[in-house]
Design a protein around this motif. Structure first.
Motif, PDB file in Angstrom:
ATOM      1  N   VAL A   1     -15.187  94.508  40.176  1.00 23.95           N
ATOM      2  CA  VAL A   1     -15.282  95.752  40.934  1.00 23.95           C
ATOM      3  C   VAL A   1     -16.748  96.178  41.028  1.00 23.95           C
ATOM      4  CG1 VAL A   1     -12.959  96.519  40.312  1.00 23.95           C
ATOM      5  CG2 VAL A   1     -14.882  97.112  38.823  1.00 23.95           C
ATOM      6  N   TRP A   2     -17.022  97.199  41.858  1.00 24.04           N
ATOM      7  CA  TRP A   2     -18.406  97.663  41.998  1.00 24.04           C
ATOM      8  C   TRP A   2     -18.454  99.181  41.917  1.00 24.04           C
ATOM      9  CZ3 TRP A   2     -20.269 100.778  46.019  1.00 24.04           C
ATOM     10  CH2 TRP A   2     -19.397 100.963  47.109  1.00 24.04           C
ATOM     11  N   ILE A   3     -19.655  99.689  41.571  1.00 23.84           N
ATOM     12  CA  ILE A   3     -19.870 101.127  41.458  1.00 23.84           C
ATOM     13  C   ILE A   3     -21.224 101.501  42.061  1.00 23.84           C
ATOM     14  CG2 ILE A   3     -18.434 101.409  39.396  1.00 23.84           C
ATOM     15  CD1 ILE A   3     -21.066 101.588  37.765  1.00 23.84           C
ATOM     16  N   HIS A   4     -21.420 102.807  42.235  1.00 20.60           N
ATOM     17  CA  HIS A   4     -22.686 103.346  42.726  1.00 20.60           C
ATOM     18  C   HIS A   4     -23.664 103.540  41.548  1.00 20.60           C
ATOM     19  CE1 HIS A   4     -21.160 104.131  46.787  1.00 20.60           C
ATOM     20  NE2 HIS A   4     -20.079 104.630  46.233  1.00 20.60           N
ATOM     21  N   GLN A   5     -24.062 102.450  40.950  1.00 17.86           N
ATOM     22  CA  GLN A   5     -25.067 102.481  39.875  1.00 17.86           C
ATOM     23  C   GLN A   5     -25.462 101.047  39.561  1.00 17.86           C
ATOM     24  OE1 GLN A   5     -27.733 103.377  38.419  1.00 17.86           O
ATOM     25  NE2 GLN A   5     -26.884 105.359  37.746  1.00 17.86           N
ATOM     26  N   ASP A   6     -26.715 100.868  39.135  1.00 16.20           N
ATOM     27  CA  ASP A   6     -27.196  99.530  38.780  1.00 16.20           C
ATOM     28  C   ASP A   6     -26.772  99.208  37.352  1.00 16.20           C
ATOM     29  OD1 ASP A   6     -28.404  99.102  41.271  1.00 16.20           O
ATOM     30  OD2 ASP A   6     -30.182 100.219  40.643  1.00 16.20           O
ATOM     31  N   ALA A   7     -25.463  99.021  37.197  1.00 15.40           N
ATOM     32  CA  ALA A   7     -24.863  98.753  35.889  1.00 15.40           C
ATOM     33  C   ALA A   7     -23.932  97.556  36.012  1.00 15.40           C
ATOM     34  CB  ALA A   7     -24.093  99.976  35.394  1.00 15.40           C
ATOM     35  N   TRP A   8     -23.752  96.874  34.898  1.00 13.26           N
ATOM     36  CA  TRP A   8     -22.878  95.701  34.841  1.00 13.26           C
ATOM     37  C   TRP A   8     -22.003  95.802  33.601  1.00 13.26           C
ATOM     38  CZ3 TRP A   8     -27.759  95.809  36.632  1.00 13.26           C
ATOM     39  CH2 TRP A   8     -28.040  95.164  37.847  1.00 13.26           C
ATOM     40  N   ILE A   9     -20.751  95.399  33.717  1.00 15.47           N
ATOM     41  CA  ILE A   9     -19.867  95.284  32.555  1.00 15.47           C
ATOM     42  C   ILE A   9     -19.406  93.840  32.466  1.00 15.47           C
ATOM     43  CG2 ILE A   9     -17.708  95.995  31.461  1.00 15.47           C
ATOM     44  CD1 ILE A   9     -17.971  98.695  32.746  1.00 15.47           C
ATOM     45  N   SER A  10     -19.526  93.279  31.265  1.00 13.69           N
ATOM     46  CA  SER A  10     -19.024  91.935  30.983  1.00 13.69           C
ATOM     47  C   SER A  10     -18.095  92.006  29.788  1.00 13.69           C
ATOM     48  CB  SER A  10     -20.186  90.976  30.680  1.00 13.69           C
ATOM     49  OG  SER A  10     -21.055  90.851  31.783  1.00 13.69           O
ATOM     50  N   LEU A  11     -17.092  91.139  29.803  1.00 12.77           N
ATOM     51  CA  LEU A  11     -16.163  91.008  28.683  1.00 12.77           C
ATOM     52  C   LEU A  11     -16.300  89.608  28.098  1.00 12.77           C
ATOM     53  CD1 LEU A  11     -12.961  92.645  30.249  1.00 12.77           C
ATOM     54  CD2 LEU A  11     -14.763  93.760  28.904  1.00 12.77           C
ATOM     55  N   GLY A  12     -15.929  89.475  26.841  1.00 10.84           N
ATOM     56  CA  GLY A  12     -15.948  88.173  26.201  1.00 10.84           C
ATOM     57  C   GLY A  12     -14.757  88.015  25.280  1.00 10.84           C
TER      58      GLY A  12
END
Length: 237
Positions: free
Chosen positions: A158-169
């Motif tokens: 998904v995407w958002i209005h911010q220069d942020a990233w979420i990763s899972l492991g």
């Protein structure tokens, strides 16, 4: 590099009977002037909701709201006309923008719902509200990080209005993991969802967090049967 470890039991929270919640940052009746936000990361709530219970209709604006269930399902209804069930293995984002009402209820009467809700301060105000939900099962990997959120609508997740990233492991074996930051002057919020990792000589266990700044990459060692959530977030807001 600058980093700070926060143990799971240092979080705020409350047990309301139908809702058992833990807050990494000040929220509702939990207030800590030193734990308001981490850069643009405003909320990381770890919620358990009893069967059939939940949050009735309430408003939001100018916030990127991400929901990641880990058990059960959350029934979502909003003033944009969206109605859906967000199951474990899904990710949902709602850009509240100019304003939206929504409700979040446990979709099942006889099963607890477990989920993370994350609020990120946007880099654009008063955008048109939007909703997005995806299954992340198709992009999930084992023994390496995989991205589930970014600023780019054409990127994975998904995407958002911010220069942020979420990763899972999700690690079934002991693994040395290295993550290269995508944004200059960004920080890292790293939570052990389950299991254990070692970072800079510190052992972090279930729901422990380390916040990291002033780095271009980080490395850590996971134990077997460990799940993590990594959020790369702008620090200058």
């Amino acid at each position: 590099m600058k980093f700070q470890v926060y143990k799971s039991d240092a979080r705020g929270g409350a047990d309301h009977g139908w809702l058992n919640t833990k807050h990494s940052y000040s929220f509702a009746n939990y207030y800590d002037p030193n734990r308001i936000h981490f850069g643009a990361l405003r909320v990381v709530n770890d919620d358990i909701i009893s069967g059939g219970m939940g949050f009735g209709k309430h408003p939001h604006d100018n916030m990127e709201i991400i929901t990641i269930p880990t058990k059960g399902g959350i029934s979502h209804q909003d003033s944009m006309g969206t109605g859906s069930i967000i199951e474990a293995g899904d990710i949902q984002v709602m850009s509240a923008g100019t304003g939206v009402y929504h409700s979040e209820m446990n979709a099942y009467e006889k099963q607890e719902g477990h989920f993370f809700q994350i609020w990120i301060i946007p880099n654009k105000r008063n955008v048109e509200p939007r909703y997005q939900q995806l299954s992340i099962k198709d992009v999930a990997k084992t023994n390496e990080l995989y991205q589930v959120l970014s600023p780019n609508p054409d990127d994975q997740g998904v995407w958002i209005h911010q220069d942020a990233w979420i990763s899972l492991g999700r690690y079934t074996e002991s693994t040395k993991e290295t993550y290269h930051l995508k944004g200059k002057n960004n920080g890292i919020f790293l939570m052990v969802v389950e299991g254990e990792i070692e970072f800079e000589g510190n052992k972090l266990q279930r729901r422990d967090v380390v916040e990291i700044e002033n780095i271009e990459e980080i490395s850590f060692l996971t134990s077997k049967n460990t799940n993590i959530m990594l959020i790369e977030i702008p620090m200058n807001i």
